[in-house]
Design an enzyme around this catalytic site. Sequence first.
Site, PDB file in Angstrom:
ATOM      1  CG  ASP A  97      -0.189  -0.274   2.521  1.00 25.81           C
ATOM      2  OD1 ASP A  97       1.041  -0.020   2.582  1.00 25.81           O
ATOM      3  OD2 ASP A  97      -0.824  -0.753   3.486  1.00 25.81           O
ATOM      4  CD  GLU A 119       0.215  -6.874   2.740  1.00 27.45           C
ATOM      5  OE1 GLU A 119       1.042  -7.607   3.313  1.00 27.45           O
ATOM      6  OE2 GLU A 119       0.219  -5.620   2.819  1.00 27.45           O
ATOM      7  CD  GLU A 133       0.517   4.168   4.657  1.00 27.20           C
ATOM      8  OE1 GLU A 133       1.730   4.417   4.785  1.00 27.20           O
ATOM      9  OE2 GLU A 133      -0.382   4.845   5.253  1.00 27.20           O
ATOM     10  CG  HIS A 218       6.554   2.807  10.791  1.00 28.07           C
ATOM     11  ND1 HIS A 218       6.159   1.599  11.327  1.00 28.07           N
ATOM     12  CD2 HIS A 218       6.070   2.834   9.529  1.00 28.07           C
ATOM     13  CE1 HIS A 218       5.480   0.930  10.419  1.00 28.07           C
ATOM     14  NE2 HIS A 218       5.403   1.652   9.315  1.00 28.07           N
ATOM     15  NE  ARG A 220       2.682   9.836   5.391  1.00 33.21           N
ATOM     16  CZ  ARG A 220       3.642  10.545   4.784  1.00 33.21           C
ATOM     17  NH1 ARG A 220       3.692  11.843   4.956  1.00 33.21           N
ATOM     18  NH2 ARG A 220       4.521   9.948   4.007  1.00 33.21           N
ATOM     19  CG  HIS A 251      10.832   4.715  10.639  1.00 31.05           C
ATOM     20  ND1 HIS A 251      11.028   5.794   9.812  1.00 31.05           N
ATOM     21  CD2 HIS A 251      10.405   3.710   9.838  1.00 31.05           C
ATOM     22  CE1 HIS A 251      10.720   5.457   8.568  1.00 31.05           C
ATOM     23  NE2 HIS A 251      10.339   4.198   8.556  1.00 31.05           N
TER      24      HIS A 251
END
Length: 376
Positions: A97, A119, A133, A218, A220, A251
């Site tokens: 994604d 996926e 995503e 991590h 967003r 990250h």
Amino acid sequence: MKKILCVLGTRPEAIKLAPFIIKLRSKGDIFSTKVCITAQHREMLDPVLDLFGISTDYDLDVMKRNQNLFEVSAAIIKKLHKVLSYEKPDLVVVQGDTTTAFIASLAAYYLKIKVAHIEAGLRTGNKYSPFPEEMNRKFIDYLSDYCFAPTETAAQNLIKEGIDREKIFVTGNTVVDALMMIMEKQQGRESEENIRKKFESETGIVIDKRRIILVTGHRRESFGDDLRNICLSIRRIADERNDIQIIYPVHLNPNVQKPVKELLGNFENIFLIKPLDYFIFIWLMSQAYLILTDSGGIQEEAPTLHKPVLVMRKVTERFESIAEGITKLVGTDSESIYNETIKILNDQQIYQNMQKSENPYGDGNACQRIVDILGK
């Protein structure tokens, strides 16, 4: 012979596509396989390619510091146009994604090239979580000619959205294939003691008898207050429990680095380290007592290792392990994360119940199933 171009740009894509690319290239009489990387996450992508021995044919090298979604999307589609026009593949394969996967699918569509999505069908139902995503994968699925869903739930999501059933194939998740490849290498090539010494040498962390809590974060959509709440819960756990080691590979994104180091940087039992290569990270997962994460891949890998997972997100697209009781969605509220962690640390029965089930995401044969379908 079918010409296939695999396009990827991030560490998770590389992990999940590596065993598939290896399978494709082993069928050189059926497939002509090329690999194009966008290097959307350069520093974390290259070590995975090296680990699995994946050579690349094109490197778009779009990575720049602090670029936004507009800039990275524009850079990928412009550079990928040239590759697609030159190669003229029969099929473009993308995974997951990411912005790379979405833009590669869009570019292929513009040139009327077929798309395969590995996926497919994962959904939270909230277009802003995960962002971007959730919408990326919806767009990719509508553009795809092959939708390789990891589970029956994912396949049903696609059917509900009107995707042609003949395009949908339930294969399992390729991340389990990758995990099993690494586990086999660790058993055959390097002893547990050698890996431990390498980990301790690289990180300065001495693994002792304390239980390990492995943390990753991590996303967003967690930047800002949510990530701060996550850090505050970890801080409280560390402050109250001297019988644990909290290990957090942080990250590289500055939006993660800054708050994590500010809030968690001065504790004797919290270890903030740079991201580990996948080989050592899998070993560390196997050593952990409990995992706190917002990572989709870890939710899919941990059941094979029989490790309980607390998912630090408000929503998830991976419901199967929650239904099995292997993982638990705890949100980003500091109190909730703290309470659920303490429960598992204190109650052996709760812990054992979360260890018992088989992995609902795959059996290690997803890549073979996909290759067989594409070869027909």
